[in-house]
Design a protein around this motif. Structure first.
Motif, PDB file in Angstrom:
ATOM      1  N   MET A 104       0.725 -59.531 -15.791  1.00  0.00           N
ATOM      2  CA  MET A 104       0.061 -58.243 -15.487  1.00  0.00           C
ATOM      3  C   MET A 104      -1.251 -58.497 -14.730  1.00  0.00           C
ATOM      4  SD  MET A 104      -0.998 -55.388 -18.237  1.00  0.00           S
ATOM      5  CE  MET A 104      -2.430 -54.384 -17.973  1.00  0.00           C
ATOM      6  N   PRO A 105      -1.365 -57.934 -13.541  1.00  0.00           N
ATOM      7  CA  PRO A 105      -2.565 -58.219 -12.735  1.00  0.00           C
ATOM      8  C   PRO A 105      -3.794 -57.446 -13.205  1.00  0.00           C
ATOM      9  CG  PRO A 105      -1.094 -56.769 -11.547  1.00  0.00           C
ATOM     10  CD  PRO A 105      -0.426 -57.059 -12.843  1.00  0.00           C
ATOM     11  N   PHE A 106      -4.932 -58.052 -12.917  1.00  0.00           N
ATOM     12  CA  PHE A 106      -6.206 -57.443 -13.304  1.00  0.00           C
ATOM     13  C   PHE A 106      -7.140 -57.421 -12.100  1.00  0.00           C
ATOM     14  CE2 PHE A 106      -4.508 -58.792 -17.300  1.00  0.00           C
ATOM     15  CZ  PHE A 106      -4.976 -57.865 -18.216  1.00  0.00           C
ATOM     16  N   PHE A 107      -8.058 -56.475 -12.106  1.00  0.00           N
ATOM     17  CA  PHE A 107      -9.182 -56.521 -11.169  1.00  0.00           C
ATOM     18  C   PHE A 107     -10.292 -57.330 -11.825  1.00  0.00           C
ATOM     19  CE2 PHE A 107      -7.657 -52.292  -9.474  1.00  0.00           C
ATOM     20  CZ  PHE A 107      -7.331 -52.787  -8.228  1.00  0.00           C
ATOM     21  N   LYS A 108     -10.784 -58.343 -11.109  1.00  0.00           N
ATOM     22  CA  LYS A 108     -11.963 -59.061 -11.585  1.00  0.00           C
ATOM     23  C   LYS A 108     -13.161 -58.440 -10.874  1.00  0.00           C
ATOM     24  CE  LYS A 108     -14.058 -63.611 -11.644  1.00  0.00           C
ATOM     25  NZ  LYS A 108     -14.096 -64.909 -10.958  1.00  0.00           N
ATOM     26  N   ILE A 109     -14.016 -57.769 -11.630  1.00  0.00           N
ATOM     27  CA  ILE A 109     -15.116 -57.000 -11.046  1.00  0.00           C
ATOM     28  C   ILE A 109     -16.439 -57.656 -11.425  1.00  0.00           C
ATOM     29  CG2 ILE A 109     -16.106 -54.704 -10.788  1.00  0.00           C
ATOM     30  CD1 ILE A 109     -13.517 -53.665 -12.154  1.00  0.00           C
ATOM     31  N   THR A 110     -17.221 -58.035 -10.432  1.00  0.00           N
ATOM     32  CA  THR A 110     -18.531 -58.646 -10.679  1.00  0.00           C
ATOM     33  C   THR A 110     -19.609 -57.774 -10.075  1.00  0.00           C
ATOM     34  OG1 THR A 110     -17.493 -60.812 -10.517  1.00  0.00           O
ATOM     35  CG2 THR A 110     -19.883 -60.745 -10.433  1.00  0.00           C
ATOM     36  N   LEU A 111     -20.631 -57.474 -10.873  1.00  0.00           N
ATOM     37  CA  LEU A 111     -21.738 -56.647 -10.379  1.00  0.00           C
ATOM     38  C   LEU A 111     -22.677 -57.517  -9.555  1.00  0.00           C
ATOM     39  CD1 LEU A 111     -23.024 -53.826 -10.459  1.00  0.00           C
ATOM     40  CD2 LEU A 111     -24.377 -54.596 -12.389  1.00  0.00           C
ATOM     41  N   ILE A 112     -22.771 -57.236  -8.240  1.00  0.00           N
ATOM     42  CA  ILE A 112     -23.596 -58.048  -7.343  1.00  0.00           C
ATOM     43  C   ILE A 112     -24.950 -57.400  -7.114  1.00  0.00           C
ATOM     44  CG2 ILE A 112     -23.697 -59.098  -5.049  1.00  0.00           C
ATOM     45  CD1 ILE A 112     -21.527 -60.301  -6.685  1.00  0.00           C
ATOM     46  N   ARG A 113     -24.938 -56.064  -6.953  1.00  0.00           N
ATOM     47  CA  ARG A 113     -26.185 -55.353  -6.677  1.00  0.00           C
ATOM     48  C   ARG A 113     -26.547 -54.494  -7.883  1.00  0.00           C
ATOM     49  NH1 ARG A 113     -27.486 -54.650  -1.381  1.00  0.00           N
ATOM     50  NH2 ARG A 113     -29.478 -54.195  -2.351  1.00  0.00           N
ATOM     51  N   SER A 114     -27.828 -54.460  -8.190  1.00  0.00           N
ATOM     52  CA  SER A 114     -28.307 -53.682  -9.331  1.00  0.00           C
ATOM     53  C   SER A 114     -28.192 -52.183  -9.057  1.00  0.00           C
ATOM     54  CB  SER A 114     -29.747 -54.063  -9.613  1.00  0.00           C
ATOM     55  OG  SER A 114     -30.470 -52.951 -10.068  1.00  0.00           O
ATOM     56  N   SER A 115     -28.100 -51.401 -10.126  1.00  0.00           N
ATOM     57  CA  SER A 115     -27.987 -49.954  -9.957  1.00  0.00           C
ATOM     58  C   SER A 115     -29.329 -49.260 -10.168  1.00  0.00           C
ATOM     59  CB  SER A 115     -26.968 -49.399 -10.941  1.00  0.00           C
ATOM     60  OG  SER A 115     -27.451 -49.553 -12.246  1.00  0.00           O
ATOM     61  N   ILE A 116     -30.423 -50.016 -10.149  1.00  0.00           N
ATOM     62  CA  ILE A 116     -31.739 -49.426 -10.374  1.00  0.00           C
ATOM     63  C   ILE A 116     -32.016 -48.362  -9.315  1.00  0.00           C
ATOM     64  CG2 ILE A 116     -34.225 -49.873 -10.310  1.00  0.00           C
ATOM     65  CD1 ILE A 116     -33.660 -52.612 -11.502  1.00  0.00           C
ATOM     66  N   GLY A 117     -32.396 -47.179  -9.770  1.00  0.00           N
ATOM     67  CA  GLY A 117     -32.761 -46.116  -8.843  1.00  0.00           C
ATOM     68  C   GLY A 117     -31.587 -45.355  -8.267  1.00  0.00           C
ATOM     69  N   LEU A 118     -30.376 -45.700  -8.646  1.00  0.00           N
ATOM     70  CA  LEU A 118     -29.211 -44.970  -8.158  1.00  0.00           C
ATOM     71  C   LEU A 118     -28.915 -43.797  -9.097  1.00  0.00           C
ATOM     72  CD1 LEU A 118     -26.866 -47.804  -6.877  1.00  0.00           C
ATOM     73  CD2 LEU A 118     -28.322 -46.266  -5.582  1.00  0.00           C
ATOM     74  N   PRO A 119     -28.063 -42.847  -8.665  1.00  0.00           N
ATOM     75  CA  PRO A 119     -27.810 -41.672  -9.499  1.00  0.00           C
ATOM     76  C   PRO A 119     -27.248 -42.035 -10.869  1.00  0.00           C
ATOM     77  CG  PRO A 119     -26.929 -41.346  -7.304  1.00  0.00           C
ATOM     78  CD  PRO A 119     -27.401 -42.750  -7.360  1.00  0.00           C
ATOM     79  N   LYS A 120     -27.501 -41.150 -11.844  1.00  0.00           N
ATOM     80  CA  LYS A 120     -27.032 -41.354 -13.209  1.00  0.00           C
ATOM     81  C   LYS A 120     -25.513 -41.524 -13.253  1.00  0.00           C
ATOM     82  CE  LYS A 120     -30.559 -41.170 -16.139  1.00  0.00           C
ATOM     83  NZ  LYS A 120     -31.363 -41.855 -15.107  1.00  0.00           N
ATOM     84  N   LYS A 121     -24.828 -40.832 -12.353  1.00  0.00           N
ATOM     85  CA  LYS A 121     -23.374 -40.877 -12.324  1.00  0.00           C
ATOM     86  C   LYS A 121     -22.891 -42.292 -12.024  1.00  0.00           C
ATOM     87  CE  LYS A 121     -20.102 -37.322 -11.189  1.00  0.00           C
ATOM     88  NZ  LYS A 121     -19.852 -36.095 -10.450  1.00  0.00           N
ATOM     89  N   THR A 122     -23.556 -42.937 -11.056  1.00  0.00           N
ATOM     90  CA  THR A 122     -23.202 -44.310 -10.696  1.00  0.00           C
ATOM     91  C   THR A 122     -23.454 -45.246 -11.867  1.00  0.00           C
ATOM     92  OG1 THR A 122     -23.977 -43.748  -8.494  1.00  0.00           O
ATOM     93  CG2 THR A 122     -23.548 -46.062  -8.934  1.00  0.00           C
ATOM     94  N   GLN A 123     -24.624 -45.081 -12.510  1.00  0.00           N
ATOM     95  CA  GLN A 123     -24.958 -45.937 -13.643  1.00  0.00           C
ATOM     96  C   GLN A 123     -23.976 -45.705 -14.783  1.00  0.00           C
ATOM     97  OE1 GLN A 123     -29.086 -45.342 -14.594  1.00  0.00           O
ATOM     98  NE2 GLN A 123     -29.764 -45.872 -12.535  1.00  0.00           N
ATOM     99  N   GLY A 124     -23.511 -44.449 -14.911  1.00  0.00           N
ATOM    100  CA  GLY A 124     -22.534 -44.136 -15.953  1.00  0.00           C
ATOM    101  C   GLY A 124     -21.228 -44.878 -15.746  1.00  0.00           C
ATOM    102  N   VAL A 125     -20.776 -44.973 -14.483  1.00  0.00           N
ATOM    103  CA  VAL A 125     -19.531 -45.690 -14.186  1.00  0.00           C
ATOM    104  C   VAL A 125     -19.682 -47.158 -14.551  1.00  0.00           C
ATOM    105  CG1 VAL A 125     -17.950 -46.372 -12.362  1.00  0.00           C
ATOM    106  CG2 VAL A 125     -18.861 -44.070 -12.397  1.00  0.00           C
ATOM    107  N   LEU A 126     -20.849 -47.729 -14.205  1.00  0.00           N
ATOM    108  CA  LEU A 126     -21.079 -49.140 -14.526  1.00  0.00           C
ATOM    109  C   LEU A 126     -21.051 -49.354 -16.037  1.00  0.00           C
ATOM    110  CD1 LEU A 126     -23.866 -50.162 -12.005  1.00  0.00           C
ATOM    111  CD2 LEU A 126     -21.462 -50.727 -11.936  1.00  0.00           C
ATOM    112  N   ASN A 127     -21.676 -48.438 -16.786  1.00  0.00           N
ATOM    113  CA  ASN A 127     -21.665 -48.542 -18.246  1.00  0.00           C
ATOM    114  C   ASN A 127     -20.246 -48.458 -18.780  1.00  0.00           C
ATOM    115  OD1 ASN A 127     -24.148 -49.097 -19.221  1.00  0.00           O
ATOM    116  ND2 ASN A 127     -24.841 -46.960 -19.255  1.00  0.00           N
ATOM    117  N   ALA A 128     -19.466 -47.526 -18.196  1.00  0.00           N
ATOM    118  CA  ALA A 128     -18.090 -47.343 -18.661  1.00  0.00           C
ATOM    119  C   ALA A 128     -17.264 -48.597 -18.426  1.00  0.00           C
ATOM    120  CB  ALA A 128     -17.468 -46.148 -17.941  1.00  0.00           C
ATOM    121  N   LEU A 129     -17.559 -49.301 -17.329  1.00  0.00           N
ATOM    122  CA  LEU A 129     -16.823 -50.530 -17.031  1.00  0.00           C
ATOM    123  C   LEU A 129     -17.358 -51.709 -17.842  1.00  0.00           C
ATOM    124  CD1 LEU A 129     -16.479 -50.240 -13.167  1.00  0.00           C
ATOM    125  CD2 LEU A 129     -14.598 -50.327 -14.781  1.00  0.00           C
TER     126      LEU A 129
END
Lengths: 111, 87
Positions: free
Chosen positions: B1-26
């Motif tokens: 079963m394949p997976f996405f390997k997701i690495t956070l490269i850029r910080s979400s500081i100062g970006l909309p709450k919605k974007t930060q929410g997606v990062l938290n969810a992941l």
């Protein structure tokens, strides 16, 4: 004379905080690199879903339909963006807040 | 079963709450954090929201944190000889 708190015109008070009107060559290079990185992410997601014969998602489909890739973009759109308040309706893309972390690829046709 | 390997490269500081929410969810709490998520349209939609911030690749197996740490471990540069096998 040197160091972080040296006396320079911007630090001496007043409203002198200059942002160059255009990007430098290395800035433009990094901008192209970032555009390509986003293109790669799109490509990876698309390939992975196709390999599984899964249905795509609306956001991905709309992006593929509407957004040009880095290679397809005109230089004008890579480094500048539309602004109705500017002379000749264009300003440097680095005037856009958080410009290194948001996608700004298309502009109104004719501008 | 394949997976996405997701690495956070850029910080979400100062970006909309919605974007930060997606990062938290992941589960991407800080830069260079890596998570594995199954390949499906719902994950794809989440990645689309944060595509400017992450590096994504498709892998066959999901690794745990311990396994990833083990793979980063450098070669110790020595090995311990075992007595009594050949002699």
């Amino acid at each position: 004379m040197f160091g972080a708190f040296r006396i320079t015109s911007p630090l001496s008070g007043g409203l002198l905080w200059k942002i160059p009107w255009r990007l430098s060559t290395p800035q433009k290079r990094r901008q192209r690199k970032r555009l390509r990185l986003v293109d790669n992410v799109i490509q990876t997601i698309d390939n992975a879903l196709k390999k599984q014969n899964m249905e795509s998602t609306t956001k991905l489909e709309r992006w593929k339909e509407e957004m040009p890739t880095e290679a397809e973009m005109r230089p004008k759109d890579k480094y500048t963006m539309f602004d109705r308040k500017e002379k000749r309706y264009r300003k440097g893309i680095h005037k856009l807040p958080k410009w290194t972390r948001v996608s700004q690829r298309i502009n109104p046709p004719g501008f | 079963m394949p997976f996405f390997k997701i690495t956070l490269i850029r910080s979400s500081i100062g970006l909309p709450k919605k974007t930060q929410g997606v990062l938290n969810a992941l589960g991407l709490r800080k830069r260079m954090a890596t998570v594995f998520k199954p390949v499906n349209p719902s994950t794809a939609g989440q990645i689309m929201r944060i595509k400017e911030l992450v590096a994504v690749s498709e892998v066959e197996e999901a690794l745990t944190d311990a396994e990833m740490r083990e793979r980063r471990r450098p070669d110790p540069g020595y090995y311990i000889e075992k007595a009594g096998i050949g002699a």
